[in-house]
Design a protein around this motif. Structure first.
Motif, mmCIF file in Angstrom:
data_model
loop_
_atom_site.group_PDB
_atom_site.id
_atom_site.type_symbol
_atom_site.label_atom_id
_atom_site.label_comp_id
_atom_site.label_asym_id
_atom_site.label_seq_id
_atom_site.Cartn_x
_atom_site.Cartn_y
_atom_site.Cartn_z
ATOM 1 N N THR A 63 0.964 -1.006 0.042
ATOM 2 C CA THR A 63 0.016 0.033 -0.008
ATOM 3 C C THR A 63 1.043 1.317 -0.017
ATOM 4 O O THR A 63 1.561 1.365 0.799
ATOM 5 N N VAL A 64 0.744 2.019 -0.748
ATOM 6 C CA VAL A 64 1.494 3.226 -1.110
ATOM 7 C C VAL A 64 0.571 4.382 -0.817
ATOM 8 O O VAL A 64 -0.347 4.624 -1.287
ATOM 9 N N ARG A 65 1.035 5.388 -0.045
ATOM 10 C CA ARG A 65 0.555 6.515 0.591
ATOM 11 C C ARG A 65 1.178 7.909 -0.234
ATOM 12 O O ARG A 65 2.422 7.819 -0.334
ATOM 13 N N PHE A 66 0.735 8.769 -0.696
ATOM 14 C CA PHE A 66 1.104 9.840 -1.763
ATOM 15 C C PHE A 66 0.021 11.056 -1.631
ATOM 16 O O PHE A 66 -1.159 10.761 -1.459
ATOM 17 N N GLN A 67 0.681 11.927 -1.941
ATOM 18 C CA GLN A 67 -0.216 13.296 -2.157
ATOM 19 C C GLN A 67 0.035 13.977 -3.476
ATOM 20 O O GLN A 67 1.388 14.048 -4.009
ATOM 21 N N VAL A 68 -0.985 14.388 -4.049
ATOM 22 C CA VAL A 68 -0.983 14.965 -5.484
ATOM 23 C C VAL A 68 -1.261 16.388 -5.425
ATOM 24 O O VAL A 68 -2.310 16.717 -4.760
ATOM 25 N N THR A 69 -0.415 17.113 -6.087
ATOM 26 C CA THR A 69 -0.819 18.555 -5.956
ATOM 27 C C THR A 69 -0.579 19.266 -7.336
ATOM 28 O O THR A 69 0.376 18.859 -8.003
ATOM 29 N N GLY A 70 -1.251 20.325 -7.386
ATOM 30 C CA GLY A 70 -1.170 21.223 -8.791
ATOM 31 C C GLY A 70 -2.291 21.364 -9.503
ATOM 32 O O GLY A 70 -2.377 22.359 -10.282
ATOM 33 N N VAL A 71 -3.375 20.368 -9.515
ATOM 34 C CA VAL A 71 -4.452 20.524 -10.618
ATOM 35 C C VAL A 71 -5.621 20.473 -9.977
ATOM 36 O O VAL A 71 -5.764 19.561 -9.014
ATOM 37 N N GLN A 72 -6.411 21.533 -10.129
ATOM 38 C CA GLN A 72 -7.836 21.577 -9.375
ATOM 39 C C GLN A 72 -8.798 21.448 -10.613
ATOM 40 O O GLN A 72 -8.904 22.204 -11.471
ATOM 41 N N GLY A 73 -9.776 20.590 -10.436
ATOM 42 C CA GLY A 73 -10.972 20.453 -11.145
ATOM 43 C C GLY A 73 -10.776 19.734 -12.561
ATOM 44 O O GLY A 73 -11.377 19.763 -13.369
ATOM 45 N N LYS A 74 -9.594 18.710 -12.665
ATOM 46 C CA LYS A 74 -9.347 17.851 -13.843
ATOM 47 C C LYS A 74 -9.110 16.577 -13.279
ATOM 48 O O LYS A 74 -8.532 16.228 -12.034
ATOM 49 N N ASP A 75 -9.398 15.539 -13.958
ATOM 50 C CA ASP A 75 -8.886 14.205 -13.564
ATOM 51 C C ASP A 75 -7.468 13.741 -13.755
ATOM 52 O O ASP A 75 -6.855 14.486 -14.695
ATOM 53 N N ILE A 76 -6.932 13.013 -12.764
ATOM 54 C CA ILE A 76 -5.681 12.716 -12.772
ATOM 55 C C ILE A 76 -5.313 11.172 -12.893
ATOM 56 O O ILE A 76 -6.171 10.642 -12.257
ATOM 57 N N ALA A 77 -4.252 10.851 -13.450
ATOM 58 C CA ALA A 77 -3.707 9.403 -13.366
ATOM 59 C C ALA A 77 -2.397 9.401 -12.755
ATOM 60 O O ALA A 77 -1.650 10.480 -13.258
ATOM 61 N N CYS A 78 -2.039 8.150 -12.132
ATOM 62 C CA CYS A 78 -0.516 8.408 -11.528
ATOM 63 C C CYS A 78 -0.409 6.908 -11.546
ATOM 64 O O CYS A 78 -1.063 6.051 -11.301
ATOM 65 N N ALA A 79 0.935 6.791 -11.973
ATOM 66 C CA ALA A 79 1.643 5.287 -12.192
ATOM 67 C C ALA A 79 2.436 5.226 -10.675
ATOM 68 O O ALA A 79 3.349 5.740 -10.466
ATOM 69 N N TRP A 92 3.106 -2.778 -10.458
ATOM 70 C CA TRP A 92 2.754 -1.548 -10.631
ATOM 71 C C TRP A 92 1.231 -1.301 -11.066
ATOM 72 O O TRP A 92 0.670 -2.357 -11.387
ATOM 73 N N LYS A 93 0.815 -0.089 -10.950
ATOM 74 C CA LYS A 93 -0.699 0.227 -11.066
ATOM 75 C C LYS A 93 -0.907 1.548 -11.432
ATOM 76 O O LYS A 93 -0.290 2.276 -10.927
ATOM 77 N N VAL A 94 -1.705 1.661 -12.460
ATOM 78 C CA VAL A 94 -2.472 3.078 -12.784
ATOM 79 C C VAL A 94 -3.378 3.410 -12.041
ATOM 80 O O VAL A 94 -4.379 2.662 -12.000
ATOM 81 N N VAL A 95 -3.277 4.576 -11.239
ATOM 82 C CA VAL A 95 -4.607 4.907 -10.447
ATOM 83 C C VAL A 95 -5.086 6.198 -11.103
ATOM 84 O O VAL A 95 -4.432 7.028 -11.060
ATOM 85 N N GLU A 96 -6.452 6.074 -11.126
ATOM 86 C CA GLU A 96 -7.132 7.230 -11.796
ATOM 87 C C GLU A 96 -7.979 8.069 -10.650
ATOM 88 O O GLU A 96 -8.433 7.401 -9.849
ATOM 89 N N ILE A 97 -7.687 9.361 -10.474
ATOM 90 C CA ILE A 97 -8.159 10.209 -9.654
ATOM 91 C C ILE A 97 -9.289 11.121 -10.271
ATOM 92 O O ILE A 97 -8.704 11.763 -11.124
ATOM 93 N N PRO A 98 -10.461 10.841 -9.600
ATOM 94 C CA PRO A 98 -11.312 11.848 -10.014
ATOM 95 C C PRO A 98 -11.234 13.488 -9.690
ATOM 96 O O PRO A 98 -10.495 13.701 -8.857
ATOM 97 N N ALA A 99 -11.602 14.346 -10.259
ATOM 98 C CA ALA A 99 -11.548 15.632 -10.069
ATOM 99 C C ALA A 99 -12.088 16.311 -8.852
ATOM 100 O O ALA A 99 -12.852 15.618 -8.541
ATOM 101 N N GLY A 100 -11.147 17.019 -8.148
ATOM 102 C CA GLY A 100 -11.291 17.388 -6.909
ATOM 103 C C GLY A 100 -11.522 18.835 -6.908
ATOM 104 O O GLY A 100 -11.039 19.804 -7.763
ATOM 105 N N ASP A 101 -12.169 19.333 -5.580
ATOM 106 C CA ASP A 101 -12.254 20.813 -5.320
ATOM 107 C C ASP A 101 -10.972 21.191 -4.652
ATOM 108 O O ASP A 101 -10.780 22.618 -4.983
#
Length: 128
Positions: A63-79, A92-101
């Motif tokens: 289980t990997v814990r991480f923080q994503v910073t920089g884009v607001q209101g857009k979907d993000i994907a992380c490897a 490995w896994k591609v994690v899709e993160i829905p847009a947040g406020d």
């Protein structure tokens, strides 16, 4: 009476043509503006990911814990990757993160592995 054109012809003076310089200047302005706009759009879509930690669940998952910073209101994907003690990728896994406020989001992802892992991290993130 002698005209200015006759004097110019007599003494070899020619009038400067401004046409080529104006065209060159206009092209240079367009190139600089396009380059500047590409830098602005790249920075608007920049995503930064910081590793916060990992938990070795068992031989077949991390289980990997991480923080994503920089884009607001857009979907993000992380490897997200799991590595063994020789830094080889064992999962490995591609994690899709829905847009947040919010500007920043703290997340965790479970990565399946093919053998025992010693660490987990985020390889990269991008705007999806």
């Amino acid at each position: 009476m002698t005209t200015a054109e006759q004097l110019d012809d007599r003494y070899g003076r020619t009038r400067r043509r401004r046409g080529p310089w104006i065209v060159f200047l206009a092209i240079a302005v367009v190139i600089v503006a396009a380059f500047g706009w590409s830098i602005v759009t790249t920075q608007m879509n920049a995503v930064d990911a910081d590793d916060l930690g990992y938990d070795l669940v068992d031989e077949h998952s991390v289980t990997v814990r991480f923080q994503v910073t920089g884009v607001q209101g857009k979907d993000i994907a992380c490897a997200v990757e799991a590595l063994d003690e020789e830094f080889g990728v064992v999962g490995w896994k591609v994690v899709e993160i829905p847009a947040g406020d919010s500007h920043s989001q703290a997340l965790s992802a479970s990565v399946p592995t093919v053998s025992a892992a010693t660490t987990g991290l985020v390889n990269s993130c991008w705007v999806a």
